[in-house]
Design a protein around this motif. Structure first.
Motif, mmCIF file in Angstrom:
data_model
loop_
_atom_site.group_PDB
_atom_site.id
_atom_site.type_symbol
_atom_site.label_atom_id
_atom_site.label_comp_id
_atom_site.label_asym_id
_atom_site.label_seq_id
_atom_site.Cartn_x
_atom_site.Cartn_y
_atom_site.Cartn_z
ATOM 1 N N TYR A 2 -6.129 13.278 -48.296
ATOM 2 C CA TYR A 2 -6.024 13.887 -46.919
ATOM 3 C C TYR A 2 -4.547 12.683 -46.284
ATOM 4 C CZ TYR A 2 -9.056 17.437 -47.892
ATOM 5 O OH TYR A 2 -9.876 17.834 -48.512
ATOM 6 N N GLU A 3 -4.082 13.559 -44.466
ATOM 7 C CA GLU A 3 -3.243 12.665 -43.861
ATOM 8 C C GLU A 3 -4.123 11.544 -42.619
ATOM 9 O OE1 GLU A 3 0.051 15.198 -43.046
ATOM 10 O OE2 GLU A 3 0.330 15.199 -44.758
ATOM 11 N N GLY A 4 -3.439 10.663 -42.738
ATOM 12 C CA GLY A 4 -3.767 9.703 -41.209
ATOM 13 C C GLY A 4 -5.410 10.032 -41.428
ATOM 14 N N ALA A 5 -5.815 10.512 -39.895
ATOM 15 C CA ALA A 5 -7.080 10.109 -39.497
ATOM 16 C C ALA A 5 -8.307 10.954 -39.955
ATOM 17 C CB ALA A 5 -7.267 11.192 -37.904
ATOM 18 N N VAL A 6 -8.020 11.949 -40.489
ATOM 19 C CA VAL A 6 -9.210 12.825 -41.575
ATOM 20 C C VAL A 6 -9.327 11.983 -42.882
ATOM 21 C CG1 VAL A 6 -9.629 14.451 -42.928
ATOM 22 C CG2 VAL A 6 -8.393 14.794 -40.531
ATOM 23 N N ILE A 10 -13.377 10.005 -43.925
ATOM 24 C CA ILE A 10 -13.770 10.271 -45.088
ATOM 25 C C ILE A 10 -14.075 9.192 -45.816
ATOM 26 C CG2 ILE A 10 -13.629 11.783 -47.400
ATOM 27 C CD1 ILE A 10 -11.961 13.547 -46.351
ATOM 28 N N ASP A 11 -13.360 7.584 -45.396
ATOM 29 C CA ASP A 11 -13.245 6.665 -45.986
ATOM 30 C C ASP A 11 -14.283 6.168 -45.484
ATOM 31 O OD1 ASP A 11 -11.371 6.960 -47.697
ATOM 32 O OD2 ASP A 11 -9.306 6.442 -46.589
ATOM 33 N N GLU A 12 -14.655 5.674 -44.154
ATOM 34 C CA GLU A 12 -15.697 5.391 -43.371
ATOM 35 C C GLU A 12 -16.693 5.835 -43.947
ATOM 36 O OE1 GLU A 12 -15.295 2.456 -41.878
ATOM 37 O OE2 GLU A 12 -12.908 2.018 -42.294
ATOM 38 N N LEU A 13 -17.018 7.361 -43.914
ATOM 39 C CA LEU A 13 -18.281 7.923 -44.312
ATOM 40 C C LEU A 13 -18.339 8.282 -45.675
ATOM 41 C CD1 LEU A 13 -17.485 11.069 -42.465
ATOM 42 C CD2 LEU A 13 -19.427 9.363 -41.419
ATOM 43 N N GLY A 14 -18.092 7.677 -46.346
ATOM 44 C CA GLY A 14 -17.793 6.890 -47.763
ATOM 45 C C GLY A 14 -18.399 5.698 -47.535
ATOM 46 N N ARG A 15 -18.154 4.160 -47.063
ATOM 47 C CA ARG A 15 -18.954 3.637 -46.941
ATOM 48 C C ARG A 15 -20.478 3.558 -46.765
ATOM 49 N NH1 ARG A 15 -14.582 -0.314 -42.785
ATOM 50 N NH2 ARG A 15 -16.796 -1.455 -43.930
ATOM 51 N N SER A 23 -19.741 14.622 -50.344
ATOM 52 C CA SER A 23 -20.667 14.438 -49.367
ATOM 53 C C SER A 23 -19.354 13.849 -48.221
ATOM 54 C CB SER A 23 -22.111 13.633 -49.272
ATOM 55 O OG SER A 23 -22.496 14.103 -50.442
ATOM 56 N N ALA A 24 -18.495 12.893 -48.270
ATOM 57 C CA ALA A 24 -18.511 12.519 -47.158
ATOM 58 C C ALA A 24 -17.611 13.415 -45.999
ATOM 59 C CB ALA A 24 -17.657 10.799 -47.508
#
Length: 220
Positions: A2-6, A10-15, A23-24
């Motif tokens: 996805y673009e930008g903030a989305v 997702i990347d931060e939740l995946g950590r 799930s992220a």
């Protein structure tokens, strides 16, 4: 992608532990679709937790004060320390109502693959606490999995020369499980039936049997 903030969300939740890519993504879109005020409250709570919550200077349990409520409780016994991996394990054992002593939170378990060795845990601080002559027993309540067993083995080897009784949670906890998922009855039985690790179990007696007699067979 996805673009930008989305995608950043997702990347931060995946950590986060236990959160995979799917799930992220699901949580990220829930946040996007949720009420803005609810998400603001969530963000505020996260910010407050990071600002206020720290670790007890005695046992390293989470606390909003210099020492946690358990360390401040004068009604608890000072003779036994229960050693756990994480603060969530303290809550799990407290729910059992079977332990009234003190705690020591290691801050994790030995895991060489993830770069966690004894130096990264609060083991030195535990040894320093054992200078208190009132302490007569250490209960090792690490998780019954590979990392928890490795940590318990290291602690037994390190603490045994100090001459303090060392015990381990008894059977009742499932191998490969975590303390936070154990029910109150299972934890209570495990604490009450803890075993002393300093004394190996007696070997089974060797029973010798006489060899069968070799009598000659008579010819008929």
């Amino acid at each position: 992608m996805y673009e930008g903030a989305v995608q950043e969300l997702i990347d931060e939740l995946g950590r986060l532990p236990g959160i995979g890519p799917k799930s992220a993504q699901r949580i990220a879109f829930h946040i996007l679709e949720a009420d803005a005020e609810d998400m603001k409250r969530l963000a505020q709570v996260i910010s407050v937790v990071k600002e206020r919550v720290k670790f007890c200077t005695v046992c390293f349990n989470v606390s909003e004060s210099e020492t946690c409520s358990i360390c401040r409780d004068e009604r608890r016994g000072d003779d036994i320390i229960c050693v756990v991996e994480e603060s969530k394990d303290v809550i799990a054992i407290e729910r059992s109502r079977a332990f009234t002593g003190r705690y020591h939170v290691l801050g994790g378990a030995i895991n060489p693959i993830n770069g966690i060795g004894p130096e990264q845990l609060h083991i030195r601080e535990l040894i320093a606490r054992l200078g208190d002559e009132r302490i007569t027993e250490i209960i090792l309540a690490t998780d019954p999995n590979l990392e928890g067993e490795a940590t318990a083995t290291y602690l037994v080897r390190t603490l045994r020369p100090l001459g303090i009784k060392i015990s381990r949670l008894a059977s009742g906890l499932p191998v490969g499980g975590d303390l936070e998922y154990a029910d109150e009855v299972t934890l209570a039985r495990a604490i009450e039936g803890r075993r002393n690790t300093a004394q190996p179990a007696p070997a089974a007696p060797l029973v010798r049997t006489a060899p069968p007699s070799q009598e000659p067979v008579s010819a008929s």
